[in-house]
Each structure stands twice: as C-alpha cells, then as structure tokens.
Design an enzyme around this catalytic site. Structure first.
Site, PDB file in Angstrom:
ATOM      1  N   GLY A 141       0.952  -1.297  -0.043  1.00 52.17           N
ATOM      2  CA  GLY A 141       0.022   0.197   0.058  1.00 52.17           C
ATOM      3  C   GLY A 141       0.710   1.280  -0.022  1.00 52.17           C
ATOM      4  O   GLY A 141       1.459   1.478  -1.086  1.00 52.17           O
ATOM      5  N   PHE A 142       0.990   1.820   1.290  1.00 48.24           N
ATOM      6  CA  PHE A 142       1.958   3.127   1.553  1.00 48.24           C
ATOM      7  C   PHE A 142       1.502   4.215   0.418  1.00 48.24           C
ATOM      8  O   PHE A 142       2.474   4.728  -0.435  1.00 48.24           O
ATOM      9  CB  PHE A 142       3.371   2.738   1.147  1.00 48.24           C
ATOM     10  CG  PHE A 142       4.123   1.760   2.348  1.00 48.24           C
ATOM     11  CD1 PHE A 142       4.256   2.140   3.255  1.00 48.24           C
ATOM     12  CD2 PHE A 142       3.965   0.417   1.987  1.00 48.24           C
ATOM     13  CE1 PHE A 142       4.639   1.611   4.530  1.00 48.24           C
ATOM     14  CE2 PHE A 142       4.577  -0.400   2.786  1.00 48.24           C
ATOM     15  CZ  PHE A 142       4.992   0.102   3.931  1.00 48.24           C
ATOM     16  N   HIS A 143       0.388   4.442   0.078  1.00 48.30           N
ATOM     17  CA  HIS A 143      -0.345   5.612  -0.669  1.00 48.30           C
ATOM     18  C   HIS A 143      -1.521   6.104  -0.420  1.00 48.30           C
ATOM     19  O   HIS A 143      -2.189   5.341   0.524  1.00 48.30           O
ATOM     20  CB  HIS A 143      -0.307   5.125  -2.233  1.00 48.30           C
ATOM     21  CG  HIS A 143      -1.189   3.977  -2.652  1.00 48.30           C
ATOM     22  ND1 HIS A 143      -0.650   2.602  -2.699  1.00 48.30           N
ATOM     23  CD2 HIS A 143      -2.418   4.005  -2.673  1.00 48.30           C
ATOM     24  CE1 HIS A 143      -1.693   1.977  -2.921  1.00 48.30           C
ATOM     25  NE2 HIS A 143      -2.887   2.603  -2.897  1.00 48.30           N
ATOM     26  N   ALA A 144      -1.903   7.190  -0.842  1.00 52.47           N
ATOM     27  CA  ALA A 144      -3.291   7.552  -0.633  1.00 52.47           C
ATOM     28  C   ALA A 144      -3.504   7.841  -2.292  1.00 52.47           C
ATOM     29  O   ALA A 144      -2.745   8.113  -3.084  1.00 52.47           O
ATOM     30  CB  ALA A 144      -3.521   8.848   0.070  1.00 52.47           C
TER      31      ALA A 144
ATOM     32  N   HIS B   5      -3.056   4.667   3.208  1.00 54.63           N
ATOM     33  CA  HIS B   5      -3.059   3.249   3.732  1.00 54.63           C
ATOM     34  C   HIS B   5      -2.193   2.041   3.455  1.00 54.63           C
ATOM     35  O   HIS B   5      -1.489   2.356   2.535  1.00 54.63           O
ATOM     36  CB  HIS B   5      -4.584   2.511   3.205  1.00 54.63           C
ATOM     37  CG  HIS B   5      -4.713   2.707   1.484  1.00 54.63           C
ATOM     38  ND1 HIS B   5      -5.059   3.848   0.939  1.00 54.63           N
ATOM     39  CD2 HIS B   5      -4.720   1.791   0.774  1.00 54.63           C
ATOM     40  CE1 HIS B   5      -5.231   3.631  -0.049  1.00 54.63           C
ATOM     41  NE2 HIS B   5      -4.770   2.399  -0.374  1.00 54.63           N
TER      42      HIS B   5
END
Ligand code: TYD
Length: 131
Positions: free
Chosen positions: A47-50, A95
C-alpha cells in the site's frame, strides 16, 4: 477518524454462504475495476499511498489482514477478517496493509481504471496536502 465499514448481506443456507456486490447498492459507487491480492508473503507490508480521487472498497474474501489508515490527523489500525464486511477507502486516506494470513485474498473494488497519476506515494506529499 470516521471509518466506514459496510455490512454486506450474507445469503447463507445449509449449502454455505454467498455475498453479492452491486454497483450503487451495497457498493456506494460505480465499479470500474476490481483487483485482488493473494499469495502475499509473510511479513510483507504494502500500500503506502493515498489517492487523489479514487473511491475504493476492500473486502477480505478469505483469511485476514490489517489496515493502517491515516487521514492526516489520526492513525487507526483495523483488522479485516470478515468476508461480509467492506472497508471504504475514500480519496485522501493514506493506507498500508500488513499481517496478511497465508490464505488471505484481499479484493478491492474501485470506481476508476488504474491510473498512476492518481497516486500520492510519498508520505511527505500526503502530509503536505493535508495541511
Ligand atoms: P502496487 O501499487 O505496488 O500495489 P500496492 O500499492 O497495493 O502495494 O501495484 C503493484 C503492481 O500492479 C504495479 O506494477 C501496478 C500494478 N497494478 C495494475 O496494473 N493495476 C491495478 O489496478 C493495480 C492496483 C496495480
């Protein structure tokens, strides 16, 4: 943080269970894409993004995993282990997913096709936008 968990009706009988996902009914957007994560290795965090505009709903159809959610003010950890529960991931929500069980199948519904330009992949850019 206002976490939106959608309870999906489970049609169960002696044969087993069935959950239906319907555009604009129990899924509050038009579904343009579905993807699923499976075979996730132990200890992996992803994930590690919006997203800038994308609406998504995540359903763990098998197994379990945890979500780390961050709206720029609060951070929440949530366990998804129920195939009759959909976690809404609105735009602007950082997230990360982790603690995948070896059997985990994480299905994600989205209201747009894949578009890399809709991703915010640097936490500092996300934090800056939230200021
Ligand atoms: P990635 O964005 O790294 O997944 P996550 O952020 O959930 O950990 O996606 C992995 C690869 O899959 C990357 O090359 C982009 C590609 N991909 C698609 O082609 N279509 C999609 O709908 C998604 C979500 C990813």
């Amino acid at each position: 943080m206002d976490i939106q968990l959608v309870q999906l009706q489970k049609h169960g009988d002696e044969r087993g269970s069935l959950v239906a996902l319907e555009d604009q009914r129990n899924v509050p957007f038009s579904i343009k894409r579905a993807y699923y994560l499976f075979g996730t290795k132990e200890g992996v965090r992803r994930g590690f993004h919006a997203h800038k505009k994308l609406q998504q709903m995540a359903i763990v159809v098998r197994g379990q995993c945890r979500f780390h959610l961050d709206d720029g003010k609060e951070q929440v950890e949530i366990l998804l282990d129920n195939p009759a529960q959909g976690l809404m991931i609105p735009p602007g929500l950082w997230h990360e997913m982790y603690d995948f069980s070896s059997d985990c199948v994480l299905l994600v519904l989205a209201n747009e096709h894949y578009d890399e330009s809709d991703y915010i992949r640097k936490y500092e850019d996300f934090a800056m936008e939230k200021k």
